[in-house]
Design a protein around this motif. Sequence first.
Motif, PDB file in Angstrom:
ATOM      1  N   LEU A 131       0.816  -1.205   0.000  1.00 36.36           N
ATOM      2  CA  LEU A 131       0.000   0.000   0.000  1.00 36.36           C
ATOM      3  C   LEU A 131       0.855   1.263   0.000  1.00 36.36           C
ATOM      4  O   LEU A 131       0.487   2.278  -0.603  1.00 36.36           O
ATOM      5  CB  LEU A 131      -0.916  -0.006   1.231  1.00 36.36           C
ATOM      6  CG  LEU A 131      -1.789   1.214   1.492  1.00 36.36           C
ATOM      7  CD1 LEU A 131      -2.767   1.436   0.333  1.00 36.36           C
ATOM      8  CD2 LEU A 131      -2.556   1.026   2.806  1.00 36.36           C
ATOM      9  N   LEU A 132       1.996   1.214   0.650  1.00 36.48           N
ATOM     10  CA  LEU A 132       2.828   2.404   0.837  1.00 36.48           C
ATOM     11  C   LEU A 132       3.119   3.164  -0.455  1.00 36.48           C
ATOM     12  O   LEU A 132       2.871   4.375  -0.521  1.00 36.48           O
ATOM     13  CB  LEU A 132       4.121   2.032   1.553  1.00 36.48           C
ATOM     14  CG  LEU A 132       5.108   3.172   1.826  1.00 36.48           C
ATOM     15  CD1 LEU A 132       4.450   4.254   2.687  1.00 36.48           C
ATOM     16  CD2 LEU A 132       6.368   2.641   2.486  1.00 36.48           C
ATOM     17  N   PRO A 133       3.651   2.523  -1.509  1.00 34.48           N
ATOM     18  CA  PRO A 133       3.954   3.299  -2.723  1.00 34.48           C
ATOM     19  C   PRO A 133       2.713   3.887  -3.394  1.00 34.48           C
ATOM     20  O   PRO A 133       2.817   4.883  -4.117  1.00 34.48           O
ATOM     21  CB  PRO A 133       4.650   2.281  -3.638  1.00 34.48           C
ATOM     22  CG  PRO A 133       4.264   0.948  -3.112  1.00 34.48           C
ATOM     23  CD  PRO A 133       4.085   1.119  -1.639  1.00 34.48           C
ATOM     24  N   LEU A 134       1.552   3.299  -3.162  1.00 35.61           N
ATOM     25  CA  LEU A 134       0.318   3.833  -3.742  1.00 35.61           C
ATOM     26  C   LEU A 134      -0.089   5.149  -3.088  1.00 35.61           C
ATOM     27  O   LEU A 134      -0.838   5.930  -3.670  1.00 35.61           O
ATOM     28  CB  LEU A 134      -0.823   2.815  -3.595  1.00 35.61           C
ATOM     29  CG  LEU A 134      -0.658   1.484  -4.326  1.00 35.61           C
ATOM     30  CD1 LEU A 134      -1.816   0.546  -3.992  1.00 35.61           C
ATOM     31  CD2 LEU A 134      -0.569   1.695  -5.833  1.00 35.61           C
ATOM     32  N   LEU A 135       0.400   5.373  -1.875  1.00 39.39           N
ATOM     33  CA  LEU A 135       0.031   6.578  -1.138  1.00 39.39           C
ATOM     34  C   LEU A 135       1.116   7.638  -1.150  1.00 39.39           C
ATOM     35  O   LEU A 135       0.948   8.697  -0.560  1.00 39.39           O
ATOM     36  CB  LEU A 135      -0.296   6.213   0.319  1.00 39.39           C
ATOM     37  CG  LEU A 135      -1.482   5.276   0.510  1.00 39.39           C
ATOM     38  CD1 LEU A 135      -1.624   4.891   1.973  1.00 39.39           C
ATOM     39  CD2 LEU A 135      -2.759   5.929   0.015  1.00 39.39           C
ATOM     40  N   GLN A 136       2.215   7.365  -1.808  1.00 38.45           N
ATOM     41  CA  GLN A 136       3.325   8.304  -1.849  1.00 38.45           C
ATOM     42  C   GLN A 136       3.234   9.215  -3.067  1.00 38.45           C
ATOM     43  O   GLN A 136       2.525   8.919  -4.027  1.00 38.45           O
ATOM     44  CB  GLN A 136       4.660   7.552  -1.877  1.00 38.45           C
ATOM     45  CG  GLN A 136       4.950   6.800  -0.587  1.00 38.45           C
ATOM     46  CD  GLN A 136       6.183   5.928  -0.698  1.00 38.45           C
ATOM     47  OE1 GLN A 136       6.418   5.304  -1.719  1.00 38.45           O
ATOM     48  NE2 GLN A 136       6.960   5.890   0.372  1.00 38.45           N
TER      49      GLN A 136
END
Length: 216
Positions: A201-206
């Motif tokens: 999920l992290l790269p999708l929110l960066q």
Amino acid sequence: MDGTLVDSAKGVTASAAEALASVGATVPGPDQLRRFVGPPMMDSFRSVVGLDENVAKVALQHYRAAYARSGAAQAQLYDGVEALLHQLHLQGIPMAVATSKVEDQAIRLTRHFDVAHYFADVCGASDALGRSRKDDVIAESLNRLRSRGVDTSRPVMVGDRIYDVEGAASFRIPAIFALWGYGEPGESVHAAATASSPGELLPLLQGPVQRSTAVQ
């Protein structure tokens, strides 16, 4: 909250089973009980086991008492969630909880797991204020964030049930579906993206696309 930040199935299903037994309803099997995790509990009492409105209201009170007494203590953070929140916080991405769980229970859980400081707001259901549907919770969450000066021009909703996707769509907010939660096949069809783990999920929110994040 449930199914995205916190694995609460054991406590929710046990409390739901106790509530159903308290009103003389048939307690369904484990697979059916898992459907109670995530959606508004009143909806589940009516749709999963067919309780009428008045009986469902009584069952809801039994559920909340059982969950407060012992169910909440059985929850745990999903692996990788604390690291995800820490990274998003370091990057200055505002976060809020928008959950169908009663608000004071949600606040207690964020404090119990020592993650409350990551969130600009924790918004949940409120009988007194007539806030029960997911779109009602999201609307209130957005209003609170704006009142705190948070840029909500490009938010994203993260959740594991169709209620999250549809609630976000009411405000034209894209949803990222958390596949590690309790959603059933097909619930992610209208999500903008899916993630199989908090790490994914992290790269999708960066990056510049997302400026504020509502996390169930």
